[in-house]
Enzyme design. Structure first.
Site, PDB file in Angstrom:
ATOM      1  N   GLU A  85       1.011  -1.442   0.273  1.00 22.16           N
ATOM      2  CA  GLU A  85      -0.061  -0.099   0.052  1.00 22.16           C
ATOM      3  C   GLU A  85       1.171   1.173   0.170  1.00 22.16           C
ATOM      4  OE1 GLU A  85      -2.922  -1.760   3.197  1.00 22.16           O
ATOM      5  OE2 GLU A  85      -2.949   0.324   3.760  1.00 22.16           O
ATOM      6  N   GLY A  86       0.579   2.159  -0.876  1.00 20.00           N
ATOM      7  CA  GLY A  86       1.519   3.246  -0.734  1.00 20.00           C
ATOM      8  C   GLY A  86       0.235   4.817   0.055  1.00 20.00           C
ATOM      9  N   THR A  87       0.891   6.521  -0.789  1.00 22.55           N
ATOM     10  CA  THR A  87       0.041   6.757  -0.544  1.00 22.55           C
ATOM     11  C   THR A  87      -1.143   6.817  -1.244  1.00 22.55           C
ATOM     12  OG1 THR A  87       2.559   7.888  -0.712  1.00 22.55           O
ATOM     13  CG2 THR A  87       0.482   9.360  -0.249  1.00 22.55           C
ATOM     14  N   GLY A  95      -2.053   4.677  -3.118  1.00 21.69           N
ATOM     15  CA  GLY A  95      -2.744   3.449  -3.310  1.00 21.69           C
ATOM     16  C   GLY A  95      -2.582   1.950  -3.063  1.00 21.69           C
ATOM     17  N   ASP A 113      11.962  11.182  -5.493  1.00 23.38           N
ATOM     18  CA  ASP A 113      12.537  10.217  -4.569  1.00 23.38           C
ATOM     19  C   ASP A 113      12.519   8.995  -4.739  1.00 23.38           C
ATOM     20  OD1 ASP A 113      10.517   9.861  -2.023  1.00 23.38           O
ATOM     21  OD2 ASP A 113       8.864   9.224  -3.074  1.00 23.38           O
TER      22      ASP A 113
END
Lengths: 465, 392
Positions: free
Chosen positions: A29-31, A33, A152
């Site tokens: 899971e990420g920011t 989605g 990033d």
């Protein structure tokens, strides 16, 4: 339409595009989605592993998320063996959600480093370090020559392919923050500051508005050092505030290792906002001389040290570029870098069998099955499901809800999974979700929740508090 | 409206001042020599050469070759679409000014608009689809260019009001039709470079500001699929720098771009002439007529009317409600109360003002966007159907 919080719980009729995949389970899971592991059903490429990244639904009134547009736009234009490959873009029309299908990568540098530090208790062998670094630079050189800044880079965004044709290939992932350089003088620091704080270049920390690909090279330097020592090089405590607070502690950590920056070495320093403003802490403090070589345990005369120090050059104009780095002597001496970074060509070298990613087989594509309603997804999503993985991420500055933050698979939910599926670690050949691990001890199941890595300072966990 | 009308319509000069100072050139205004200044610690001059080289290369892939803007349509639809485009551009630039976007953002959205229409057509019976396309193009461009992007409901709609999800769906349709290539170069990317190349020694900011006016003024007359952004940018810079260039003296200036040959020179000259013509006609006549510009250069839309081949598909919009009845004449009331009568075929522009508001009886139509199924991007196979729309 679904807003990501579960308006589509019943998912009885699968959209057509989805029917070409067997969904194995959630891997991250990420920011923005969720990431799922799936396998292709069709004759060609049958069984091939695919990572499917589902973008979280933007708010109803926002339309298609800018992050998604940027990521897809960039990924569609680029093809390189060291950049993650976007296989397809699917639009689920019923709720207008976006799904990106990528070639699946089993490993990432975050996990590899952690495995060595916590499990193997020995450094990553020199061949692997060098091959990983070379391939990372190779991919980055491609991006930079196409005027793309990643912005990033961090270990969890650097993927490594598992067994298969491309075994041991590095893949740069997560282009959600990447930008094309635009008009040369245009500030790039839109949408808040980017780049996870530990890997953030000093010019950004000092408030530079214009910056270039040199920020990525700084991050590579930090990653290089981390591959050598298995510890993040500059572990500053992040100041949480919006927008773009002054990260004094991070600068302090850098200056302690690299020495005080001077105007002679870095003339444009004088123009950077935080340097001008914060005379007391930054300019006034006297730091010891640089001691980078002792921190990374390298001889000051070694090519590895020479390369590292050029990546960590304060002045972005003088910092080594990706193309220059690829030509560095370090890559010409033995052991030479290879295409399979994980398995050295020479027999007799030790090589480590890295664990596979845990897969949560109880979560469906809607991602709603096991998500706790109040639990926000947090930063770092990559294709692989690689997450921010314990690295402080600043991309979501105003994200106060980062409680218990999510890792690849959150602790709480993971426990729940253990009950139902005995943690389906399916290394890639376990469509049924039958518990199966390639010799991975039970603790492996909780890789990501062990964020509090032994020996790490407590602020490590800060973003999850 | 075309030439002069285009300028006054959205009060270009006031708009430029605003944007010129605070937006794009924010730093250059204070410091014309920023390239050499320490304010910009990371960017070095050689990078600009390489960057421009890269943009030239990128440009080649876009548009130009396979455009068939309007071409596949029959005559009447082509006329209709052309004038609808002019309206759309007005709306886009007005909205840009209202919301405070950069001019490039508006320009970029027109490039999306033109690229979209080079692949799909919109039928005369769906005037709302043009408005929807405009909103979605502007919203997408804002997402690419702006730091602060408004929510969809903040875009001021004129005749039709669309639900957020309808706009989002249109965004997806555009993204997919344009194959997610949203990073098109615009002439703005080149201005700084060309001013340094063509007009060394002069104060760049004044020239750039003027050039931006030219670029924006040209938008309505030039299908952005037809001319490479670098050609438009160089013509605009040259026109801003010197209004008396001959082909020869112009060639002398652009010869510094080593990769350019005869073809580029010809195109730059044509665009340069178009700008001159527009400039002159603006001085002479307060009114303009799009059709009169048709033959002046390849920059003009009309010129490429026969390249009609194509894989162009009509939008499969099906509006069961009759929205089309409003298409022929629309009354627009300008803020001060003067009226403008638009005949969509010939666009007689009587008066235009900076802000146009549509006054219309409120009419409500049921709006439903039937979006069943899914589509694979790139295939252009959109099962989007509109069964109605709301009229304000």
């Amino acid at each position: 339409m679904g807003d990501g919080s579960g308006s589509n719980r019943s998912n009885s009729n699968k959209p057509e595009w989805l029917q070409q995949y067997d969904l194995i389970g959630k891997i991250g899971e990420g920011t923005y989605g969720l990431v799922f592991l799936a396998r292709i059903k069709s004759q060609t490429n049958r069984g091939k592993s695919i990572a499917i990244k589902k973008f979280k639904q933007s708010k109803d009134g926002d339309g298609v998320s800018p992050t998604a547009i940027r990521e897809i736009m960039l990924l569609r234009e680029i093809t390189h063996e060291n950049v993650v490959k976007l296989v397809n873009v699917h639009i689920n029309h019923t709720d207008m959600s976006l799904y990106l299908a990528f070639d699946y990568a089993e490993h990432d540098l975050y996990e590899i480093i952690r495995h060595h530090r916590d499990k193997v208790n020995q450094p990553i062998n020199q061949y692997t370090v060098k091959s990983l670094l070379w391939q990372l630079l190779n991919g980055l050189n491609y991006l930079h020559s196409n005027w793309i800044i990643h912005r990033d880079l961090k270990p969890s965004n650097i993927l490594v392919m598992g067994e298969g044709e491309e075994h041991g290939f590095v893949k740069i992932a997560d282009f959600g923050l990447a930008r094309i350089y635009q008009a040369p003088l245009k500030p790039l620091s839109d949408n808040g500051v980017v780049v996870t704080i530990w890997y953030r270049a000093p010019e950004l920390l000092l408030g530079a508005k214009h910056y270039t690909s040199a920020v990525d090279m700084w991050a590579v330097g930090c990653i290089f050092a981390e591959l050598l020592t298995l510890k993040p090089l500059f572990q500053g405590a992040e100041v949480k505030a919006t927008p773009n607070p002054f990260q004094l502690d991070q600068l302090d950590k850098i200056f302690k290792v690299l020495g005080h920056p001077t105007l002679e070495k870095w003339p444009s320093l004088a123009n950077l906002p935080h340097w001008q403003q914060d005379t007391q802490h930054i300019q006034g403090h006297k730091y010891e001389n640089a001691n980078l070589y002792s921190v990374v345990h390298l001889s000051p005369k070694s090519p590895a040290y020479d390369l590292l120090s050029k990546m960590l050059e304060y002045d972005p104009r003088k910092r080594i570029t990706a193309v220059q780095a690829l030509e560095h002597e370090y890559f010409k001496i033995e052991p030479q870098p290879g295409r399979n970074a994980l398995v050295p060509c020479q027999p007799g070298e030790t090589f480590v069998n890295y664990p596979t990613r845990p897969v949560d087989t109880t979560t469906d594509f809607e991602g709603t099955t096991s998500m706790q309603p109040s639990q926000p997804v947090s930063s770092g999503a990559a294709v692989s499901g690689s997450m921010a993985g314990g690295h402080v991420s600043n991309r979501s500055v105003p994200r106060p809800m980062n409680v218990g933050g999510m890792q690849r698979i959150p602790h709480q939910t993971m426990q729940a999974y253990n009950v139902t599926s005995q943690a389906g670690i399916s290394g890639g050949m376990n469509p049924g979700g039958i518990p199966m691990q390639r010799g991975v001890p039970q603790q492996q199941l909780r890789r990501k929740d062990q964020m509090s890595m032994p020996g790490y300072p407590p602020q490590q966990k800060s973003r999850r508090i | 409206m075309g030439r002069s009308g285009g300028d006054t319509f959205f009060s270009l000069s006031s708009l430029m001042c605003e944007e010129g100072e605070t937006g794009f050139f924010e730093d250059r205004d204070d410091n014309p020599c920023i390239i050499d200044s320490l304010d910009n610690p990371c960017f070095v001059l050689e990078d600009e050469e390489k960057y421009i080289e890269y943009l030239f290369k990128q440009e080649m892939g876009f548009g130009s070759q396979n455009h068939n803007f309007f071409a596949a349509d029959d005559n009447s639809n082509r006329h209709w679409l052309r004038s609808a485009r002019v309206d759309a551009i007005d709306w886009i630039f007005n909205t840009q000014a209202k919301i405070g976007f950069k001019v490039e953002t508006a320009y970029l959205s027109v490039t999306y608009f033109d690229r979209f229409l080079s692949k799909r057509s919109i039928d005369e019976s769906k005037p709302w689809a043009v408005q929807l396309l405009s909103v979605a193009c502007l919203s997408l461009a804002a997402k690419m260019e702006e730091q602060n992007v408004p929510v969809l409901s903040e875009y001021p709609m004129e005749e039709y009001r669309f639900e957020n999800k309808v706009i989002k769906n249109m965004e997806l349709m555009i993204l997919s039709t344009l194959e997610w290539k949203m990073g098109s170069a615009t002439p703005f990317s080149y201005l700084h470079y060309f001013v340094g190349k063509f007009c060394p020694g002069s104060r760049p900011q004044a020239i750039i500001t003027k050039a931006i006016e030219h670029i924006v003024a040209m938008v309505k007359d030039v299908n952005l699929m037809d001319q490479r952004p670098s050609i438009i940018a160089s013509a605009a810079i040259l026109a801003a720098f010197d209004i008396r260039l001959t082909r020869k003296t112009m060639n002398l200036r652009i010869s510094v771009i080593s990769s350019w040959g005869n073809l580029e020179s010809e195109h730059v000259f044509l665009c340069y002439n178009l700008i001159q013509e527009m400039r002159k006609s603006k001085v002479k006549t307060p009114c303009s007529n799009l059709l009169s510009t048709q033959t002046s250069s390849t920059c003009v839309i009309e010129n490429q009317s026969d390249t009609s081949l194509g894989a162009k598909r009509k939008l499969s919009f099906e509006d069961s409600e009759n929205c089309g009845e409003h298409k022929l004449h629309r009354l627009k009331a300008v803020e001060n109360g003067e009226l403008v009568l638009f005949d969509l075929m010939y666009l007689c522009c009587i008066w235009v003002g900076p802000l146009i508001k549509l006054v219309k009886a409120k009419r409500d139509y049921a709006f439903a966007w039937d979006a069943g199924g899914s589509f694979s991007e790139g295939l252009g196979n959109f099962p989007l159907t509109v069964t109605g729309c709301t009229m304000i």
